[in-house]
Scaffold this motif. Structure first.
Motif, PDB file in Angstrom:
ATOM      1  N   THR A  47       0.746  -1.024   0.041  1.00  0.00           N
ATOM      2  CA  THR A  47       0.012  -0.040   0.074  1.00  0.00           C
ATOM      3  C   THR A  47       0.958   1.249  -0.062  1.00  0.00           C
ATOM      4  OG1 THR A  47      -1.628  -1.134   1.262  1.00  0.00           O
ATOM      5  CG2 THR A  47      -1.617   1.220   1.229  1.00  0.00           C
ATOM      6  N   ASN A  48       0.714   2.176  -0.953  1.00  0.00           N
ATOM      7  CA  ASN A  48       1.468   3.382  -0.937  1.00  0.00           C
ATOM      8  C   ASN A  48       0.710   4.472  -0.358  1.00  0.00           C
ATOM      9  OD1 ASN A  48       3.865   4.766  -1.794  1.00  0.00           O
ATOM     10  ND2 ASN A  48       2.462   5.590  -3.615  1.00  0.00           N
ATOM     11  N   TYR A  49       0.937   5.007   0.717  1.00  0.00           N
ATOM     12  CA  TYR A  49       0.323   5.923   1.310  1.00  0.00           C
ATOM     13  C   TYR A  49       0.761   7.609   0.768  1.00  0.00           C
ATOM     14  CZ  TYR A  49      -1.476   2.696   4.535  1.00  0.00           C
ATOM     15  OH  TYR A  49      -1.947   1.534   5.142  1.00  0.00           O
ATOM     16  N   TYR A  50       2.006   7.599   0.399  1.00  0.00           N
ATOM     17  CA  TYR A  50       2.529   8.936   0.099  1.00  0.00           C
ATOM     18  C   TYR A  50       3.417   8.494  -1.095  1.00  0.00           C
ATOM     19  CZ  TYR A  50       1.047  10.426   4.412  1.00  0.00           C
ATOM     20  OH  TYR A  50       0.365  10.756   5.618  1.00  0.00           O
ATOM     21  N   LYS A  90       3.036  14.202  -1.185  1.00  0.00           N
ATOM     22  CA  LYS A  90       1.639  14.113  -1.319  1.00  0.00           C
ATOM     23  C   LYS A  90       1.063  12.787  -0.850  1.00  0.00           C
ATOM     24  CE  LYS A  90       0.867  12.855  -6.128  1.00  0.00           C
ATOM     25  NZ  LYS A  90       0.112  13.026  -7.352  1.00  0.00           N
ATOM     26  N   GLY A  91      -0.276  12.901  -0.447  1.00  0.00           N
ATOM     27  CA  GLY A  91      -0.930  11.759  -0.144  1.00  0.00           C
ATOM     28  C   GLY A  91      -1.359  11.000  -1.338  1.00  0.00           C
ATOM     29  N   ASP A  92      -1.402   9.566  -1.176  1.00  0.00           N
ATOM     30  CA  ASP A  92      -1.895   8.744  -2.511  1.00  0.00           C
ATOM     31  C   ASP A  92      -3.135   7.935  -1.877  1.00  0.00           C
ATOM     32  OD1 ASP A  92      -0.432   9.634  -4.239  1.00  0.00           O
ATOM     33  OD2 ASP A  92       0.923   7.971  -4.375  1.00  0.00           O
ATOM     34  N   THR A  93      -2.923   7.428  -0.657  1.00  0.00           N
ATOM     35  CA  THR A  93      -4.007   6.693  -0.094  1.00  0.00           C
ATOM     36  C   THR A  93      -4.458   7.232   1.386  1.00  0.00           C
ATOM     37  OG1 THR A  93      -2.870   4.711  -1.061  1.00  0.00           O
ATOM     38  CG2 THR A  93      -4.404   4.283   0.526  1.00  0.00           C
ATOM     39  N   SER A  94      -5.805   7.233   1.422  1.00  0.00           N
ATOM     40  CA  SER A  94      -6.307   7.812   2.685  1.00  0.00           C
ATOM     41  C   SER A  94      -6.416   6.769   3.585  1.00  0.00           C
ATOM     42  CB  SER A  94      -7.726   8.177   2.608  1.00  0.00           C
ATOM     43  OG  SER A  94      -8.309   8.607   3.683  1.00  0.00           O
ATOM     44  N   THR A  95      -6.037   7.057   5.014  1.00  0.00           N
ATOM     45  CA  THR A  95      -6.039   6.245   6.252  1.00  0.00           C
ATOM     46  C   THR A  95      -7.294   5.995   6.932  1.00  0.00           C
ATOM     47  OG1 THR A  95      -5.452   7.903   7.587  1.00  0.00           O
ATOM     48  CG2 THR A  95      -3.547   6.715   6.599  1.00  0.00           C
ATOM     49  N   GLY A  96      -8.295   6.803   6.623  1.00  0.00           N
ATOM     50  CA  GLY A  96      -9.725   6.776   6.970  1.00  0.00           C
ATOM     51  C   GLY A  96      -9.253   6.964   8.684  1.00  0.00           C
ATOM     52  N   ALA A 101      -3.584   1.840  10.058  1.00  0.00           N
ATOM     53  CA  ALA A 101      -3.363   2.804   8.844  1.00  0.00           C
ATOM     54  C   ALA A 101      -2.554   3.935   9.173  1.00  0.00           C
ATOM     55  CB  ALA A 101      -4.625   2.645   7.812  1.00  0.00           C
ATOM     56  N   HIS A 102      -2.942   4.599   9.884  1.00  0.00           N
ATOM     57  CA  HIS A 102      -2.518   5.964  10.315  1.00  0.00           C
ATOM     58  C   HIS A 102      -1.048   5.714  10.764  1.00  0.00           C
ATOM     59  CE1 HIS A 102      -1.942  10.136  11.105  1.00  0.00           C
ATOM     60  NE2 HIS A 102      -1.637   9.741  12.570  1.00  0.00           N
ATOM     61  N   GLN A 107       5.118   5.716   9.326  1.00  0.00           N
ATOM     62  CA  GLN A 107       6.345   4.736   8.938  1.00  0.00           C
ATOM     63  C   GLN A 107       6.639   4.807   7.750  1.00  0.00           C
ATOM     64  OE1 GLN A 107       5.275   0.795  10.760  1.00  0.00           O
ATOM     65  NE2 GLN A 107       7.290   0.755  11.092  1.00  0.00           N
ATOM     66  N   GLU A 108       5.682   4.944   6.892  1.00  0.00           N
ATOM     67  CA  GLU A 108       6.140   5.140   5.261  1.00  0.00           C
ATOM     68  C   GLU A 108       6.826   6.550   5.070  1.00  0.00           C
ATOM     69  OE1 GLU A 108       4.312   5.767   0.910  1.00  0.00           O
ATOM     70  OE2 GLU A 108       3.367   4.186   2.115  1.00  0.00           O
TER      71      GLU A 108
END
Length: 379
Positions: A47-50, A90-96, A101-102, A107-108
């Motif tokens: 999963t790519n968050y950023y 920039k953010g790619d995936t929302s952590t909700g 996930a946050h 960590q990422e």
């Protein structure tokens, strides 16, 4: 109200994390980038968050100067530095609302800081001119550790170069190709890599290769330089002879108060091995006359003698030219030639006498025999 507070808190944490990420790109990174030791898993397992922006930017700096003289062999010490900057994220995936996930997203962000670190840095020094040689044993080198922004290597890279005696003065550019890799993306696995036998892998790193060519200038200083351009006269065994040697200033600067010297060894001798030439301008030639002699039994051949010029350089300091070879012919004297000729003529004369005497003896014997034969016939 609690939901709004959570949204505000998440936004605050995201902004704080971004600020930490940008600050970490400018300041030296506190952790060392790990080398690649596996093939990264496919995107479906991550999963790519950023997405971050920036990459390494490698520069070369020389310790000391690179002003060298003709014929000099010297070490050039080069320090590679990394001026890479992390420009943004920039953010790619929302952590909700998921705290797990946050936590993974934060960590990422830490892993994304490694984007500006150069890994596996290898380099070499290349000369495209015949006037500068690079020692093959030092021409290719590598850094033992990753190169992070703001962190210099423990030791410089040392290259050994030699400048030709015939190198014209000027600036020579040596090329330094550099290859390395950097992590262009980091993605979290969240335990998905258990299926491929990597249960402890919490993130995946993806790398790109970079080829870059840097330049190292080498300056050959202008100076007076000399060459023997003409030699006249010859040696005769047992006699004093004048040998004229012409020296030319092939350099770029004048040589003041120049003095020429010859160095001879047996069977040759120099009555006065030093002759003054005065100031020799660039492109100018001057001739020195030396009285040389050789032993009477010296072998007839070409003798090579050494010569050098002592002068004052542009800083009024004493300088010496490189050693120059002067070839001088030693030929046999006319007296030796006459003796040899007389000896040869004597041998020929003796041979002729012997032949004539032998011929007369044979003729006399033949005549005596004929008379004996006629006497026998008369009886």
């Amino acid at each position: 109200m609690r939901t709004k507070e959570k949204i505000v808190l998440r936004r605050f944490c995201l902004i704080a994390a971004c600020l930490c990420l940008l600050i970490g790109a400018v300041l030296p990174v506190s952790f060392v980038a790990a080398a690649k030791d596996y093939l990264p898993p496919v995107n479906e397992m991550t999963t790519n968050y950023y997405t971050s922006y920036g990459e390494p930017d490698i520069y070369a700096s020389v310790i000391g100067d690179t002003e060298l003289e003709r014929g000099e062999t010297a070490n050039i010490e080069v320090v590679l530095s990394n001026r890479g900057v992390l420009y943004g994220v920039k953010g790619d995936t929302s952590t909700g609302t998921s705290e797990a996930a946050h936590s993974l997203a934060l960590q990422e962000l830490e892993y994304e800081k490694m984007r500006t670190t150069a890994i596996g840095v290898k380099t070499s020094l290349v000369s495209d001119t015949e006037y500068i040689d690079i020692d093959p044993e030092t021409s290719s080198q590598s850094l033992p550790d990753p190169l992070s922004p703001g962190v210099l290597p423990d030791d410089p890279l040392i290259f050994t170069v030699t400048v030709s005696n015939n190198a014209p003065a000027g600036v020579y550019t040596l090329e330094m190709p550099v290859t390395y890799e950097y992590q262009y993306d980091a993605r979290m696995t969240a335990g998905e890599t258990v299926a491929i036998g990597l249960p402890e892998l919490d993130h995946a790193s993806y790398y790109r290769s970079v080829n870059k060519t840097l330049s190292i200038p080498v300056i050959v200083e202008p100076d007076a330089d000399f060459a023997v351009t003409d030699v006249s006269g010859q040696l005769v065994p047992g006699e004093d002879n004048v040998i004229n040697i012409t020296y030319s200033n092939t350099g770029e600067l004048p040589a003041k108060d120049a003095v020429a010297r010859v160095i001879v060894m047996k069977p040759l001798q120099a009555d006065s091995p030093i002759q003054r030439l005065g100031t020799i301008m660039p492109g100018e030639s001057k001739t020195a006359s030396f009285v040389l002699s050789s032993e009477g039994q010296a072998v007839e051949k070409t003798y090579g003698i050494d010569s050098e010029i002592k002068y004052l350089d542009e800083d009024e300091e004493i300088a010496y030219s490189d050693n120059m070879k002067v070839n001088i012919e030693l030929e046999s004297s006319g007296r030796e030639l006459n003796i040899s000729l007389l000896a040869l003529l004597g041998i020929l004369a003796i041979s002729a006498v012997i032949i004539i005497k032998s011929f007369k003896n044979q003729k006399s014997k033949k005549s005596q025999k004929n008379e004996e034969n006629q006497s026998d016939l008369g009886e």
